[in-house]
Write an enzyme that holds these catalytic residues in place. Structure first.
Site, PDB file in Angstrom:
ATOM      1  N   ASP A   1     -10.047 -60.943  22.610  1.00 17.36           N
ATOM      2  CA  ASP A   1      -8.971 -61.918  22.449  1.00 17.36           C
ATOM      3  C   ASP A   1      -9.425 -63.298  22.914  1.00 17.36           C
ATOM      4  O   ASP A   1      -9.748 -63.495  24.074  1.00 17.36           O
ATOM      5  CB  ASP A   1      -7.754 -61.463  23.261  1.00 17.36           C
ATOM      6  CG  ASP A   1      -6.471 -62.159  22.857  1.00 17.36           C
ATOM      7  OD1 ASP A   1      -6.543 -63.336  22.455  1.00 17.36           O
ATOM      8  OD2 ASP A   1      -5.408 -61.533  22.954  1.00 17.36           O
TER       9      ASP A   1
ATOM     10  N   SER B   1       2.000 -62.999  23.492  1.00 21.86           N
ATOM     11  CA  SER B   1       1.488 -64.360  23.572  1.00 21.86           C
ATOM     12  C   SER B   1       2.465 -65.268  24.324  1.00 21.86           C
ATOM     13  O   SER B   1       2.789 -65.014  25.481  1.00 21.86           O
ATOM     14  CB  SER B   1       1.182 -64.858  22.164  1.00 21.86           C
ATOM     15  OG  SER B   1       0.519 -66.087  22.176  1.00 21.86           O
TER      16      SER B   1
ATOM     17  N   HIS C   1      -6.188 -61.068  19.485  1.00 17.45           N
ATOM     18  CA  HIS C   1      -4.806 -61.484  19.657  1.00 17.45           C
ATOM     19  C   HIS C   1      -3.852 -60.919  18.599  1.00 17.45           C
ATOM     20  O   HIS C   1      -2.739 -60.489  18.913  1.00 17.45           O
ATOM     21  CB  HIS C   1      -4.744 -63.017  19.637  1.00 17.45           C
ATOM     22  CG  HIS C   1      -3.646 -63.597  20.465  1.00 17.45           C
ATOM     23  ND1 HIS C   1      -3.614 -63.510  21.841  1.00 17.45           N
ATOM     24  CD2 HIS C   1      -2.524 -64.285  20.109  1.00 17.45           C
ATOM     25  CE1 HIS C   1      -2.548 -64.120  22.300  1.00 17.45           C
ATOM     26  NE2 HIS C   1      -1.864 -64.596  21.271  1.00 17.45           N
TER      27      HIS C   1
END
Length: 403
Positions: A345, A175, A378
């Site tokens: 995601d 991320s 994610h």
């Protein structure tokens, strides 16, 4: 949109000893010690692994916590081990990598696989909430965005790892940990101490995050957020942020029944007990300025430095009316890169990853490895019960092929 902003909020996307990067090495003194129960004692040593808590000082005075796991559970003999630096995302800390059992979490899998593992914790998180002269209750302590992570945090930890091992390090980011790495590489930072980079759920372009919650949050962050919180700490566990989140959830079309899913996407493979553990430890504080910068990235569709909102202020900081762009095509074309992204995601949207891959189109073909996982969202990349089989084994193989 501010899904990343809210990555910042609940996304799923740590510690001490001595040293410092960006110019100085040695014991850090005159600062408040972190809590005794650090990441090593709570999440590593209890499983039978050696773990060292380390402090690293940045050039702008922040004291960053790191954990070093120098060998596997069965020891390491006298063999020299390749260092791997692992960097978490926004609003979490290094603990998020260690929530699953040892045979399922990336740091301990790497340690057992023969690597010297270093876990970084960015400024503002619980064990890196220290500075040589500023206190967390002072607004100046929080006057930074991810630009400062690019310029100060990553170079400090890379320099320290290199000073201790004499070797270039592999890098793993998730991320925001991918965003600051890509920006650093594009500026020519770190590359002399970097062996290869693994980017999980990469975030560079954010314009395709389109959930109702994200759209509402991004608008607020770029707009009135500073009047709500001031330019200081953004604490997801504090009352002002709780009120802010409640207000967002009252927006038409926003469903906050399952907040984690509404922020990260529909994760396929999380264990309920791991999610419970995650929610006990996270989210962590960041700066409001960092949140605003992320929202600007969403709004503007480019990877650029922080926009002060007034051309005159930008000229003061950058010498030009618009913030400079991080040009990803400047990333060395021969740098070995492994990118893994998921089809579900909501933060690292497939279309945005495709934009990232397009910016890397001149990269040496044999130096770029791409993995697409249709069912992953994610959080699966750091907490998925099957991440070892699907992702981490590939990461270990990728590292082992770099000579």
């Amino acid at each position: 949109m501010a899904l990343q902003v809210l990555v910042t909020m609940i996304m799923v996307i740590a510690h001490r000893a001595h040293g410092s990067g960006r110019g100085s090495m040695g014991l850090v003194s005159g600062i408040t010690d972190p809590p005794i129960a650090g990441i090593c004692s709570t999440s590593v040593s209890i499983h039978g692994y050696k773990c060292h808590e380390i402090d690293v000082k940045t050039q702008d005075g922040f004291i960053l916590s790191m954990q070093r796991i120098p060998e596997g559970r069965d020891g390491g003999g006298d063999t020299e081990r390749q260092p791997v630096l692992i960097q978490h995302g926004v609003l979490v800390d290094g603990m998020t990598w260690l929530l699953n059992p040892p045979e399922q979490n990336l740091p301990l899998i790497l340690a057992d696989g023969g690597f010297d593992v270093w876990i970084a914790n960015t400024r503002g998180t619980r064990y890196s909430c220290r500075h040589t002269s500023l206190q967390p209750n002072e607004p100046g302590f929080w006057n930074w965005s991810w630009d400062e992570m690019v310029v100060f945090d990553l170079p400090a930890v890379f320099d320290y790892v290199y000073s201790q091992t004499g070797q270039k390090a592999h890098y793993v980011g998730h991320s925001l940990g991918t965003l600051i790495a890509l920006a650093s590489f594009s500026e020519g930072l770190l590359v002399d101490k970097l062996k290869s980079a693994v980017l999980l759920s990469p975030i560079a372009y954010l314009s395709h995050m389109n959930t109702a919650l994200g759209v509402a949050a991004a608008k607020v962050f770029v707009g009135e957020i500073t009047t709500l919180f001031g330019m200081a700490e953004f604490n997801p566990k504090g009352e002002p942020v709780a009120k802010f989140l409640k207000a967002l959830c009252d927006y038409p079309g926003v469903d906050c029944y399952d907040l984690l899913t509404s922020i990260t996407g529909q994760n396929c493979c999380l264990n309920a007990s791991t999610v419970d553990l995650f929610l006990k430890n996270e989210p962590q504080s960041t700066s409001t300025k960092n949140m605003v910068h992320l929202a600007q990235t969403v709004r503007d569709g480019v990877l650029a430095k922080y926009n002060y909102g007034n051309p005159n202020f930008n000229v003061m900081h950058y010498g030009e009316a618009k913030p400079p762009i991080y040009n990803l095509s400047n990333i060395p074309h021969n740098l070995p890169i492994f990118i893994s992204y998921g089809g579900k995601d909501a933060l690292s949207d497939v279309r945005d990853v495709e934009l990232l891959l397009d910016s890397l189109k001149l990269h040496d073909v044999d130096k770029l490895t791409i993995q697409y996982i249709k069912d992953y969202a994610h959080a699966d990349f750091i907490m998925g019960v099957n991440a070892k089989d699907i992702v981490y084994n590939q990461v270990v193989s990728f590292f082992n092929h770099q000579h």
